[in-house]
Structures are given as C-alpha cells and as structure tokens.
Design a protein around this motif. Sequence first.
Motif, PDB file in Angstrom:
ATOM      1  N   ALA A 223       1.095  -1.334   0.190  1.00 24.09           N
ATOM      2  CA  ALA A 223      -0.344   0.247  -0.188  1.00 24.09           C
ATOM      3  C   ALA A 223       1.117   1.170   0.252  1.00 24.09           C
ATOM      4  O   ALA A 223       0.633   2.219   0.195  1.00 24.09           O
ATOM      5  CB  ALA A 223      -1.027   0.447   1.152  1.00 24.09           C
ATOM      6  N   LEU A 224       1.994   0.757  -0.080  1.00 22.32           N
ATOM      7  CA  LEU A 224       3.213   2.216  -0.508  1.00 22.32           C
ATOM      8  C   LEU A 224       2.761   3.265  -1.426  1.00 22.32           C
ATOM      9  O   LEU A 224       2.965   4.387  -1.330  1.00 22.32           O
ATOM     10  CB  LEU A 224       4.592   1.806  -0.478  1.00 22.32           C
ATOM     11  N   GLY A 225       2.034   3.138  -2.701  1.00 26.17           N
ATOM     12  CA  GLY A 225       1.786   3.641  -4.264  1.00 26.17           C
ATOM     13  C   GLY A 225       2.459   3.546  -5.163  1.00 26.17           C
ATOM     14  O   GLY A 225       3.289   2.834  -5.203  1.00 26.17           O
ATOM     15  N   ASP A 226       1.797   4.330  -6.155  1.00 28.45           N
ATOM     16  CA  ASP A 226       2.824   4.403  -7.457  1.00 28.45           C
ATOM     17  C   ASP A 226       2.880   5.390  -7.563  1.00 28.45           C
ATOM     18  O   ASP A 226       2.058   5.386  -8.684  1.00 28.45           O
ATOM     19  CB  ASP A 226       2.273   3.230  -8.151  1.00 28.45           C
ATOM     20  N   PRO A 227       3.877   6.046  -8.482  1.00 23.57           N
ATOM     21  CA  PRO A 227       4.097   7.456  -8.686  1.00 23.57           C
ATOM     22  C   PRO A 227       3.366   7.609 -10.540  1.00 23.57           C
ATOM     23  O   PRO A 227       3.340   8.599 -10.822  1.00 23.57           O
ATOM     24  CB  PRO A 227       5.121   8.196  -8.252  1.00 23.57           C
ATOM     25  N   ASP A 228       3.200   6.519 -10.887  1.00 22.61           N
ATOM     26  CA  ASP A 228       4.080   6.123 -12.189  1.00 22.61           C
ATOM     27  C   ASP A 228       2.374   5.843 -12.335  1.00 22.61           C
ATOM     28  O   ASP A 228       2.104   6.060 -13.633  1.00 22.61           O
ATOM     29  CB  ASP A 228       5.098   5.019 -12.804  1.00 22.61           C
ATOM     30  N   GLN A 229       1.377   5.500 -11.797  1.00 21.85           N
ATOM     31  CA  GLN A 229       0.023   6.089 -11.914  1.00 21.85           C
ATOM     32  C   GLN A 229      -1.198   6.636 -10.843  1.00 21.85           C
ATOM     33  O   GLN A 229      -1.555   6.405 -10.902  1.00 21.85           O
ATOM     34  CB  GLN A 229      -0.535   4.370 -11.833  1.00 21.85           C
ATOM     35  N   GLY A 230       0.410   7.449 -10.343  1.00 22.46           N
ATOM     36  CA  GLY A 230      -0.774   8.864  -9.662  1.00 22.46           C
ATOM     37  C   GLY A 230      -1.434   7.687  -8.581  1.00 22.46           C
ATOM     38  O   GLY A 230      -2.759   8.614  -7.649  1.00 22.46           O
ATOM     39  N   ALA A 231      -0.731   6.440  -8.181  1.00 18.57           N
ATOM     40  CA  ALA A 231      -1.801   6.012  -7.081  1.00 18.57           C
ATOM     41  C   ALA A 231      -0.979   6.309  -5.797  1.00 18.57           C
ATOM     42  O   ALA A 231      -0.053   6.086  -5.300  1.00 18.57           O
ATOM     43  CB  ALA A 231      -1.682   4.539  -7.287  1.00 18.57           C
ATOM     44  N   PRO A 232      -1.970   6.890  -4.710  1.00 23.07           N
ATOM     45  CA  PRO A 232      -1.579   7.479  -3.383  1.00 23.07           C
ATOM     46  C   PRO A 232      -1.204   6.161  -2.684  1.00 23.07           C
ATOM     47  O   PRO A 232      -1.389   5.130  -2.761  1.00 23.07           O
ATOM     48  CB  PRO A 232      -2.658   7.627  -2.981  1.00 23.07           C
ATOM     49  N   ASN A 233       0.131   7.224  -1.376  1.00 24.81           N
ATOM     50  CA  ASN A 233       0.257   5.651  -0.793  1.00 24.81           C
ATOM     51  C   ASN A 233      -0.716   5.816   1.007  1.00 24.81           C
ATOM     52  O   ASN A 233      -1.536   6.886   0.874  1.00 24.81           O
ATOM     53  CB  ASN A 233       1.241   6.426  -0.345  1.00 24.81           C
ATOM     54  N   LEU A 234      -1.973   4.702   1.283  1.00 23.06           N
ATOM     55  CA  LEU A 234      -2.657   4.562   2.073  1.00 23.06           C
ATOM     56  C   LEU A 234      -1.826   4.607   3.214  1.00 23.06           C
ATOM     57  O   LEU A 234      -2.867   3.604   4.069  1.00 23.06           O
ATOM     58  CB  LEU A 234      -3.125   3.417   1.271  1.00 23.06           C
ATOM     59  N   SER A 235      -0.539   4.422   3.682  1.00 24.19           N
ATOM     60  CA  SER A 235      -0.378   4.200   4.768  1.00 24.19           C
ATOM     61  C   SER A 235       0.008   5.098   5.394  1.00 24.19           C
ATOM     62  O   SER A 235       0.865   4.939   6.138  1.00 24.19           O
ATOM     63  CB  SER A 235       0.831   3.032   5.112  1.00 24.19           C
ATOM     64  N   ASP A 236       0.374   6.450   4.846  1.00 23.98           N
ATOM     65  CA  ASP A 236       1.109   7.133   5.565  1.00 23.98           C
ATOM     66  C   ASP A 236       0.517   8.728   6.209  1.00 23.98           C
ATOM     67  O   ASP A 236       0.500   9.705   6.392  1.00 23.98           O
ATOM     68  CB  ASP A 236       2.008   8.191   4.486  1.00 23.98           C
ATOM     69  N   ALA A 237      -1.139   7.658   6.147  1.00 16.96           N
ATOM     70  CA  ALA A 237      -1.919   8.652   6.628  1.00 16.96           C
ATOM     71  C   ALA A 237      -2.312  10.073   6.406  1.00 16.96           C
ATOM     72  O   ALA A 237      -2.441  11.446   7.191  1.00 16.96           O
ATOM     73  CB  ALA A 237      -1.422   9.156   8.705  1.00 16.96           C
ATOM     74  N   ILE A 238      -1.996  10.080   5.135  1.00 15.56           N
ATOM     75  CA  ILE A 238      -1.983  11.428   3.953  1.00 15.56           C
ATOM     76  C   ILE A 238      -3.307  11.068   3.315  1.00 15.56           C
ATOM     77  O   ILE A 238      -3.589  10.265   2.611  1.00 15.56           O
ATOM     78  CB  ILE A 238      -1.056  12.352   3.578  1.00 15.56           C
ATOM     79  N   TRP A 239      -4.531  12.351   3.563  1.00 14.44           N
ATOM     80  CA  TRP A 239      -5.675  11.950   2.779  1.00 14.44           C
ATOM     81  C   TRP A 239      -6.009  12.643   1.969  1.00 14.44           C
ATOM     82  O   TRP A 239      -6.316  14.086   2.501  1.00 14.44           O
ATOM     83  CB  TRP A 239      -6.439  11.439   4.038  1.00 14.44           C
ATOM     84  N   LEU A 240      -5.992  12.419   0.944  1.00 19.40           N
ATOM     85  CA  LEU A 240      -6.619  13.655  -0.064  1.00 19.40           C
ATOM     86  C   LEU A 240      -8.247  13.862  -0.149  1.00 19.40           C
ATOM     87  O   LEU A 240      -8.727  15.335  -0.593  1.00 19.40           O
ATOM     88  CB  LEU A 240      -6.195  13.295  -1.778  1.00 19.40           C
ATOM     89  N   TYR A 241      -8.784  12.704   0.500  1.00 17.84           N
ATOM     90  CA  TYR A 241     -10.127  13.126  -0.023  1.00 17.84           C
ATOM     91  C   TYR A 241     -10.807  12.958   1.605  1.00 17.84           C
ATOM     92  O   TYR A 241     -12.263  12.045   1.344  1.00 17.84           O
ATOM     93  CB  TYR A 241     -11.476  12.771  -0.818  1.00 17.84           C
ATOM     94  N   GLY A 242      -9.937  12.637   2.969  1.00 11.24           N
ATOM     95  CA  GLY A 242     -10.416  12.600   3.722  1.00 11.24           C
ATOM     96  C   GLY A 242     -10.298  11.508   4.663  1.00 11.24           C
ATOM     97  O   GLY A 242      -9.960  10.604   3.959  1.00 11.24           O
ATOM     98  N   SER A 243     -10.280  11.964   5.823  1.00 11.16           N
ATOM     99  CA  SER A 243      -9.196  10.362   6.407  1.00 11.16           C
ATOM    100  C   SER A 243     -10.536  10.401   7.714  1.00 11.16           C
ATOM    101  O   SER A 243     -10.173   8.744   8.055  1.00 11.16           O
ATOM    102  CB  SER A 243      -8.271  10.833   7.860  1.00 11.16           C
TER     103      SER A 243
END
Length: 286
Positions: A223-243
């Motif tokens: 769940a560390l994300g993939d910048p090549d796909q624009g997929a966010p890291n889901l384990s860093d407690a940073i939420w673009l659309y709310g936590s």
Amino acid sequence: MSDKKEVETTGHEWDGIEEYNNPLPRWWVWVFYATIIWGIGYTIAYPAWPLVNRATAGLLGYSTRTEVAAEINRFEEMNAEVRAELAATEPTEIAANEAVYNYAIQSGRATFATYCSQCHGSGANGIEEGNGYPNLLDDAWLWGGDMDNIVYTVTHGIRNEDDPDARWSQMPAFGDDYLSDEEISNVVAYVMSLSGMEASQGNPSEGETLYLDNCAACHGENALGDPDQGAPNLSDAIWLYGSSEEAIETSVRRGPFGVMPNWNTRLDEAEIKAVAAYVHQLGGGE
C-alpha cells in the motif's frame, strides 16, 4: 459694555421663524465657484462619465491602464535576460544558478498566487483536508515531487481533456457491482488499519485479502502507492479526500477523479518552471 448688535434678517419668515442674513465670506464663494469650473474642466479633459461599456476618454486621452501596462513592460524588459535564461535551463539545474533561482522563486510565488492558490490555498496547504486539492507542503506526491515531475504536471495537468499528454489514471468505483457492502466495509477497515486507525465496522483481516485482489495492482502490495500511476500511498496517514471512515468508504465506492488543468496554454515555459521551483522549495519537494 455696548449692546450686542442683532443680525439683520432676510425678510423670510415661516411659522414665526425668521432667517438671519449671514452670507458666506466672498472668498469662500469664489473658491466654491472655482471648484465647479475645475470639475467641469476635469470631466472634459480626463476620463469621467460612464457609458454602456466604457467611459468618456477625455481630451487628454489619459489612462491609468496605460500607465500600468507601461510599468509592467518596463519590468519585463528588465527581467527579459534572466527569464530567457530560466526558460533555457533544465528544471533540475535551476537551483545551481543563484540569480536564476532567486528570480524563479519570486516570480513563481506571484504566479502561484494568481493561478494556483484558488485550489491549493494561499499557503499551498490544500485549504483543508478532504477537499481533493493536494497539500503541496508535505512529501506525499501522487505523480512524483522532483522538479521534472512537477514541471510536467503543471505543464500538462491531470485527467483533463484538453491536453493529450495529461497525466491519466482512474480508480474504479467499487460500489458499482464490484464489491458488496460488506466487502467494502472490510476493505475500508483494512486501509484504515494501515494508518493506525480503527473502523467501527468491517474485518481488517478479510479486507486485506480483498485489498490484494482488487487494489494492490495500483497501490502496491504494501500500500505504498505508485507515482507512475498516480496511486497514493495508503499507509502514510495523508488523505486527499478525507480520513474519516465515511470519507474513505465514499472513495472506495465512487472512485475519486480529480482534474487539474494544463497550464501550457496560459503560462509560458519560464513561468511554468518558476512556479515549479517555488512549489518544490516550499518543503515538500523531492
């Protein structure tokens, strides 16, 4: 002591009230007349009277807009050399040239305030959590936060239909017959557990299996994300659309689809590199 002299009246009387004859000083009257003449002359000489879509130009043709434009042109001429040098410099090499870098930061600050602050906030912190506009002060970058990637993102934008080179990815709406309500709750519980949060419902263990089957292809097994796909890291407690649990569930169900315009039609190369340099040095640039 002599008796106080009574002021004469004008002869006007109404309901027993008489009007004293106290005329204004002649010098005041003539100054007043002069201001009237001055005002008439001013409206003839300078722009004054509003019309349907413009104002009267005035005989002198004076314009504050022309003065401002001349001042802008003067500064553009002063900065023409360093702007050209900035445009010709590779993004990763801007910081090595002190004069170019200083100009880029100051110019980029103004460009950001004009074009970017409406979404990312005047302080570039995304205004508030959960609104879908990224905080540019942290080190979480959906598409990469080095200078080259920031320049590319600003240039072409994200998921817009105006630039064929825009960055593009799409998260499925798993609520559309992909996963059941129970499965979505399990996935949400697992995703929340990655950031040390506990959901009110759902089984994180079962959610992990569902995650690996449906989400790991983009977000990665860890769940560390993939910048090549624009997929966010889901384990860093940073939420673009709310936590919140509700916000995360909404993202899983609907699949967020944020759009950023391409700026290559409104900003030139120097302005794009300048705003990229400004954003990069705010603290979150890779």
